[in-house]
Design a protein around this motif. Structure first.
Motif, mmCIF file in Angstrom:
data_model
loop_
_atom_site.group_PDB
_atom_site.id
_atom_site.type_symbol
_atom_site.label_atom_id
_atom_site.label_comp_id
_atom_site.label_asym_id
_atom_site.label_seq_id
_atom_site.Cartn_x
_atom_site.Cartn_y
_atom_site.Cartn_z
ATOM 1 N N GLU A 140 11.631 -18.669 -7.586
ATOM 2 C CA GLU A 140 11.640 -20.127 -7.663
ATOM 3 C C GLU A 140 13.080 -20.633 -7.675
ATOM 4 N N TRP A 141 13.224 -21.956 -7.816
ATOM 5 C CA TRP A 141 14.546 -22.576 -7.864
ATOM 6 C C TRP A 141 15.400 -22.021 -8.996
ATOM 7 N N LYS A 142 14.751 -21.413 -9.992
ATOM 8 C CA LYS A 142 15.508 -20.867 -11.123
ATOM 9 C C LYS A 142 16.469 -19.776 -10.682
ATOM 10 N N ILE A 143 16.121 -19.073 -9.612
ATOM 11 C CA ILE A 143 17.023 -18.039 -9.129
ATOM 12 C C ILE A 143 18.279 -18.661 -8.536
ATOM 13 N N ALA A 144 18.151 -19.788 -7.852
ATOM 14 C CA ALA A 144 19.334 -20.480 -7.347
ATOM 15 C C ALA A 144 20.215 -20.931 -8.505
ATOM 16 N N ALA A 145 19.593 -21.433 -9.578
ATOM 17 C CA ALA A 145 20.354 -21.825 -10.759
ATOM 18 C C ALA A 145 21.017 -20.608 -11.406
ATOM 19 N N TYR A 146 20.308 -19.494 -11.412
ATOM 20 C CA TYR A 146 20.869 -18.237 -11.934
ATOM 21 C C TYR A 146 22.088 -17.815 -11.132
ATOM 22 N N LEU A 147 22.033 -17.952 -9.815
ATOM 23 C CA LEU A 147 23.168 -17.598 -8.968
ATOM 24 C C LEU A 147 24.398 -18.437 -9.316
ATOM 25 N N PHE A 148 24.183 -19.732 -9.508
ATOM 26 C CA PHE A 148 25.302 -20.619 -9.828
ATOM 27 C C PHE A 148 25.870 -20.321 -11.210
ATOM 28 N N CYS A 149 25.015 -20.218 -12.210
ATOM 29 C CA CYS A 149 25.486 -20.020 -13.586
ATOM 30 C C CYS A 149 26.191 -18.676 -13.739
ATOM 31 N N ALA B 250 17.753 -15.031 6.874
ATOM 32 C CA ALA B 250 18.920 -15.874 6.593
ATOM 33 C C ALA B 250 19.846 -15.267 5.557
ATOM 34 N N TRP B 251 19.388 -14.289 4.806
ATOM 35 C CA TRP B 251 20.238 -13.580 3.856
ATOM 36 C C TRP B 251 20.750 -12.271 4.451
ATOM 37 N N LEU C 248 25.554 -26.612 -5.185
ATOM 38 C CA LEU C 248 24.828 -26.902 -3.951
ATOM 39 C C LEU C 248 24.967 -25.765 -2.935
ATOM 40 N N GLN C 249 26.085 -25.062 -2.968
ATOM 41 C CA GLN C 249 26.244 -23.906 -2.099
ATOM 42 C C GLN C 249 25.174 -22.858 -2.400
ATOM 43 N N ARG C 250 24.973 -22.570 -3.667
ATOM 44 C CA ARG C 250 23.975 -21.564 -4.045
ATOM 45 C C ARG C 250 22.561 -22.032 -3.707
ATOM 46 N N PHE C 251 22.269 -23.297 -3.971
ATOM 47 C CA PHE C 251 20.937 -23.801 -3.650
ATOM 48 C C PHE C 251 20.712 -23.824 -2.138
ATOM 49 N N GLY C 252 21.755 -24.136 -1.372
ATOM 50 C CA GLY C 252 21.622 -24.157 0.072
ATOM 51 C C GLY C 252 21.317 -22.782 0.636
ATOM 52 N N VAL C 253 22.043 -21.771 0.169
ATOM 53 C CA VAL C 253 21.798 -20.407 0.630
ATOM 54 C C VAL C 253 20.399 -19.954 0.229
ATOM 55 N N PHE C 254 20.001 -20.273 -1.001
ATOM 56 C CA PHE C 254 18.668 -19.882 -1.462
ATOM 57 C C PHE C 254 17.581 -20.522 -0.595
#
Length: 315
Positions: free
Chosen positions: A36-45, A178-179, A290-296
């Motif tokens: 979920e989006w939590k992984i994108a937040a995990y990447l940023f944090c 994409a990854w 936003l970079q992390r969320f965009g890649v995710f």
């Protein structure tokens, strides 16, 4: 003449119609990531924590107490937030513990778990040393903690590059087009993003007079992130459509604008006053997120179109 055929080079008409990359019942070839989006937040944090640890170590070695304190606390806050997002997305906290039973050098998830385990105690001890109340600082536990704070913080800074970049390796070793297609560039994007966010936080939280190291680190990170991101998109083939269209394109465009604005502000107005420093730092933090969320989101979108899986394999 056959209708629906395709022409070869030279004008010859073939009898084979243009292939349509569809799967049974219109289902995608790959299942979308269950994250979920939590992984994108995990990447940023996680990136924020790593970048802040490097800033904290530099501040400690150069005698900048206010910057050291804010960066150490930022690294602890980023670490705790990243672990929260990771564990809640996994669903069961025990899964993280189970990853420590064995070290598999060929598994990015296993290596990443051990990197976090090596990084966490040092970052935590250094941050806790900043929170000891003044009236307790003469007690022997507090004095011991103060003596351990510098080596603990330097140890965290030494493992910070791994914390900043291992998630890029983790993503790119999946089958998600994409990854997987950006496996060479994504670690540089994430490492630059981590440095930009860590330096940006230092600019927001520390006095301008002490934030020189944070500004330099943030500027280097932002420039690396912007350059690596452009190279990444330039080298992408068909799957680059995912990064250049729709919601993903808007996220990445906003990230680029904010990071570029933060970089310009860092090099110009950030050293003149607290308002300019805070605005530049916040722009870098937002751009990194936003970079992390965009890649995710690009990874999720790329699993929905069979072309991104089939055509590269045919080539």
């Amino acid at each position: 003449m056959f209708q629906g055929g395709r022409r070869r080079q030279g004008g010859e008409q073939t009898v084979v119609p243009e292939a349509e990359f569809e799967s049974y019942y219109g289902r995608p070839v790959l299942k979308p990531p269950v994250w979920e989006w939590k992984i994108a937040a995990y990447l940023f944090c996680g990136g924020l924590a790593a970048g802040s640890s490097v800033v904290a170590a530099g501040a400690d070695l150069t005698g900048r107490a206010a910057l050291r304190r804010s960066a150490r606390l930022g690294s602890l806050g980023g670490l705790l937030a990243s672990l929260y997002f990771l564990v809640t997305d996994l669903g069961r906290p025990a899964r993280f513990h189970h990853m420590l039973r064995v070290l598999k050098p060929t598994s990015p998830m296993s290596v990443g778990t051990w990197i976090l385990s090596a990084y966490g105690p040092g970052a935590g001890a250094a941050a806790v040393a900043e929170l000891v109340p003044r009236r307790w600082r003469r007690t022997w536990p507090a004095r011991l903690l103060q003596r351990l704070a510098r080596p603990a913080g330097l140890g965290a800074a030494a493992t910070a590059p791994g914390v900043a970049s291992y998630t890029a390796v983790l993503l790119s070793h999946t089958a998600v087009p994409a990854w997987n297609e950006v496996r060479d560039e994504l670690p540089f994007v994430f490492a630059g993003s981590a440095a930009a966010s860590g330096g940006g936080l230092g600019m927001v939280a520390a006095p301008v007079a002490e934030a020189g190291g944070a500004r330099g680190f943030a500027a280097a990170g932002a420039a690396t992130e912007l350059l690596a991101s452009r190279i990444m998109e330039h080298r992408l083939g068909l799957v680059g459509e995912v990064y250049r269209t729709g919601h993903v394109a808007r996220l990445r465009r906003a990230s680029e604008v904010l990071t570029a604005a933060g970089l310009v502000g860092t090099l110009t107005v950030a050293r003149r006053g607290r308002a300019g420093a805070a605005a530049s730092g916040l722009a870098l933090l937002a751009g990194s997120a936003l970079q992390r969320f965009g890649v995710f989101e690009a990874g999720v979108e790329s699993t929905k179109d069979p072309r991104y899986v089939v055509i590269p394999q045919r080539g």
